[in-house]
Design an enzyme around this catalytic site. Structure first.
Site, mmCIF file in Angstrom:
data_model
loop_
_atom_site.group_PDB
_atom_site.id
_atom_site.type_symbol
_atom_site.label_atom_id
_atom_site.label_comp_id
_atom_site.label_asym_id
_atom_site.label_seq_id
_atom_site.Cartn_x
_atom_site.Cartn_y
_atom_site.Cartn_z
ATOM 1 C CG ASP A 1 -12.153 -59.186 52.129
ATOM 2 O OD1 ASP A 1 -12.122 -57.991 52.469
ATOM 3 O OD2 ASP A 1 -13.200 -59.749 51.745
ATOM 4 C CG ASP B 1 -16.211 -60.753 54.196
ATOM 5 O OD1 ASP B 1 -16.973 -59.826 53.839
ATOM 6 O OD2 ASP B 1 -16.443 -61.965 53.954
ATOM 7 C CG HIS C 1 -19.811 -61.805 57.217
ATOM 8 N ND1 HIS C 1 -20.469 -60.921 56.386
ATOM 9 C CD2 HIS C 1 -18.960 -62.504 56.414
ATOM 10 C CE1 HIS C 1 -20.042 -61.096 55.136
ATOM 11 N NE2 HIS C 1 -19.119 -62.036 55.133
ATOM 12 C CG HIS D 1 -22.211 -63.902 52.774
ATOM 13 N ND1 HIS D 1 -21.838 -63.885 51.449
ATOM 14 C CD2 HIS D 1 -21.049 -63.715 53.481
ATOM 15 C CE1 HIS D 1 -20.515 -63.696 51.369
ATOM 16 N NE2 HIS D 1 -20.029 -63.606 52.587
ATOM 17 C CG HIS E 1 -16.696 -66.340 55.544
ATOM 18 N ND1 HIS E 1 -17.852 -66.813 54.977
ATOM 19 C CD2 HIS E 1 -16.554 -65.065 55.093
ATOM 20 C CE1 HIS E 1 -18.378 -65.873 54.199
ATOM 21 N NE2 HIS E 1 -17.621 -64.790 54.260
ATOM 22 C CE LYS F 1 -15.084 -56.857 51.520
ATOM 23 N NZ LYS F 1 -15.639 -58.219 51.629
ATOM 24 C CB CYS G 1 -13.663 -59.718 47.900
ATOM 25 S SG CYS G 1 -15.089 -60.395 48.791
HETATM 26 ZN ZN LIG Z 1 -18.199 -62.952 53.468
#
Ligand SMILES: [Zn+2]
Length: 210
Positions: free
Chosen positions: A10, A52, A54, A63, A80, A110, A158
């Site tokens: 990340d 990451d 999303h 989250h 984020h 992910k 992470c």
């Molecule tokens: Zn996240």
């Protein structure tokens, strides 16, 4: 056959200074990781770089903190790394590295609609491989893991989850400490203990001394 893997966790704009969830030292970590790979990249059989990634239309399974609730920076976070945004892009230092390495650097994503700290929950974009299965496949195929190195952001979320997950699979795992930065730096000594107890080695990157 023994294999070595590097997982770059990340290193995205939102996790670096000026980003939605910027970690102090993030940009410097991005620079050092790019340098590490330029010097030592040939020593790895596979190099993964996660994002990451999303959804922008949901709170991603709780989250994202939903106003008026404030993020607690433990389980809920500011918005984020929304897919396809500048914040979700790799930091320019790692993006440049990705350009240089081409297919050698495998992008993993992910967190689509869910909280996802461990890179083992992600998928390699180019091949659709699940990272947990990819890690499990080496011993299944009769090989061994010589080592999995984990670097990136953030150390206490992470990177931690990825290192613990990889260690659970039985692989020898190292966190290269100077190639990480934490959200909560006060927790670093306890984190190092937790990782050591789980069998993860916490070391400085090659060429540096602790
Ligand atoms: Zn996240």
């Amino acid at each position: 056959m023994s294999s070595r893997m590097l997982i770059i966790v990340d290193v995205q704009n939102d996790f670096c200074e000026g980003g939605a969830l910027g970690v102090d030292g993030g940009a410097e970590v991005a620079r050092r990781i790019a340098e590490h790979v330029r010097v030592h990249g040939a020593g790895y059989d596979r190099i993964l770089a996660s994002q990451d990634w999303h959804r922008g239309d949901t709170d991603n399974g709780g989250h994202f903190a939903v106003p008026p609730a404030e993020p607690d920076f433990a389980e809920t976070w500011p918005v984020h790394c929304v897919a396809e945004t500048e914040g979700a892009a790799l930091h320019p230092e790692v993006a440049a590295l990705a350009e240089e390495l081409g297919e050698r650097l495998e992008i993993v994503r992910k967190g689509q609609g869910v909280p996802s700290y461990s890179v083992l929950e992600g998928k390699v974009v180019a091949t659709g491989e699940q990272v947990d299965q990819l890690i499990a496949a080496v011993p299944t195929d009769g090989g061994t893991w010589e080592r999995i190195d984990v670097v990136g952001l953030a150390y206490d979320f992470c990177v931690r989850a990825t290192a613990l997950g990889a260690a659970e699979s039985g692989a020898p795992v190292r966190v290269l400490r100077d190639l990480t930065a934490a959200v909560h730096s006060a927790g670093i000594p306890a984190l190092a203990d937790e990782l050591s107890t789980a069998g993860v080695e916490v070391v400085m990157s090659p060429g540096l001394t602790a």
